[in-house]
Design an enzyme around this catalytic site. Sequence first.
Site, PDB file in Angstrom:
ATOM      1  N   GLU A   4       0.821  -1.211   0.000  1.00 17.25           N
ATOM      2  CA  GLU A   4       0.000   0.000   0.000  1.00 17.25           C
ATOM      3  C   GLU A   4       0.854   1.260   0.000  1.00 17.25           C
ATOM      4  OE1 GLU A   4      -3.069   0.304  -0.551  1.00 17.25           O
ATOM      5  OE2 GLU A   4      -3.616  -1.805  -0.496  1.00 17.25           O
ATOM      6  N   TYR A  50      -6.439   6.331   4.558  1.00 15.00           N
ATOM      7  CA  TYR A  50      -6.595   5.326   3.504  1.00 15.00           C
ATOM      8  C   TYR A  50      -5.818   4.054   3.831  1.00 15.00           C
ATOM      9  CZ  TYR A  50      -5.527   2.637  -0.597  1.00 15.00           C
ATOM     10  OH  TYR A  50      -5.332   1.580  -1.438  1.00 15.00           O
ATOM     11  N   ASP A  98      -9.593   5.923  -1.719  1.00 15.39           N
ATOM     12  CA  ASP A  98      -8.569   6.615  -2.502  1.00 15.39           C
ATOM     13  C   ASP A  98      -9.225   7.193  -3.764  1.00 15.39           C
ATOM     14  OD1 ASP A  98      -9.036   4.412  -4.108  1.00 15.39           O
ATOM     15  OD2 ASP A  98      -6.925   3.863  -4.329  1.00 15.39           O
TER      16      ASP A  98
END
Length: 353
Positions: A40, A123, A141
């Site tokens: 991520e 996020y 996102d």
Amino acid sequence: MKHNDILAAMISPLCSWYEKNKRVLPWRENRDPYRVWVSEIMLQQTRVEAALPYYLRFLEALPTVEALAEAPMEQLLKLWEGLGYYSRVKNMQKAAITVVEQYGGAFPADRKLLSGLSGIGEYTAGAIASIAFNLPEPAVDGNVLRVVARLTDDDTDIMLPAFKKEVQAELAEVYPLASDCGDLTQAIMELGALICIPGGVPKCDICPLAHLCIARKEGREQALPVRNVKKDKKLLKRTVFVMEYEGKLALTKRPETGVLAGMWEFPTVEGHISLKKTDEVLCAMGECESVSKLTTHRHVFTHLIWDMQCFYVVPKKKSEDFFWVTPEELEKSIALPSAMQPFFQAFLEQKQS
């Protein structure tokens, strides 16, 4: 239909589509929180195809959070070289140290605790919580905002924090309906990446949510999402010197704050100077045997552009003001920012010619 009704109705067809069409990616091999977290962070402002080799190399060198916590900074920067945004990997190590020292090496299965780790925002916390721990926590996102804006035919500027907050709240209400929250998170992002794409014509004819999409029914799918035009980036002119003395190249370290904080770069001055004036500028660095033009490069950052010209310099003596390394050391063990890489490559090509 209210937004929540549409978002609830999307779960089953979206997750079924994802199960059949998801890309095979190394961070999807298992749901280890460390692997999910690394992916991520790498995928922030980086395309999947570009991140893949970096991810595999990073995990091979640092397979656990403990290994990351203990890694020398120069190794981290070298592993990250080319991805840019070096503050991300610095924050990763800070977070890794916290996980090791405060949580015994295990990431906390709690969104608030995750978001308290260095470099983990809303996020990323949602992504780790849902994907690694199957918690009903959405990760919002740009892909998710685009999908929701089109599904609900919402022409609110998706760059507004209030819109993102609203979407996150609405998704949080429907996430408990999913049998696998991690799949739901990845499915929405996958739809945005492959079908409900940005900057082009969405592939509505093969979209599993076409029957739910209000924007499509209204013929507005290409008009959405709405987002403010970005402000012009600030342009800075710089002159770079690739200085070689007895087979070694001069490097300087950037300040610990600001753009490329603490990174190595070639000696640089602000502004563009002419070849005739290089002697005046270089006198503070020592007398030179020769100076010649090497190349130019324009590097684009998020809010800034460096317009750079570069000279190749052979000094008469080795200045102690610089850190001197061989080209081999620079390639193998020292992280050189992407902004500086074209000058190093031009130097190598010149040597080979």
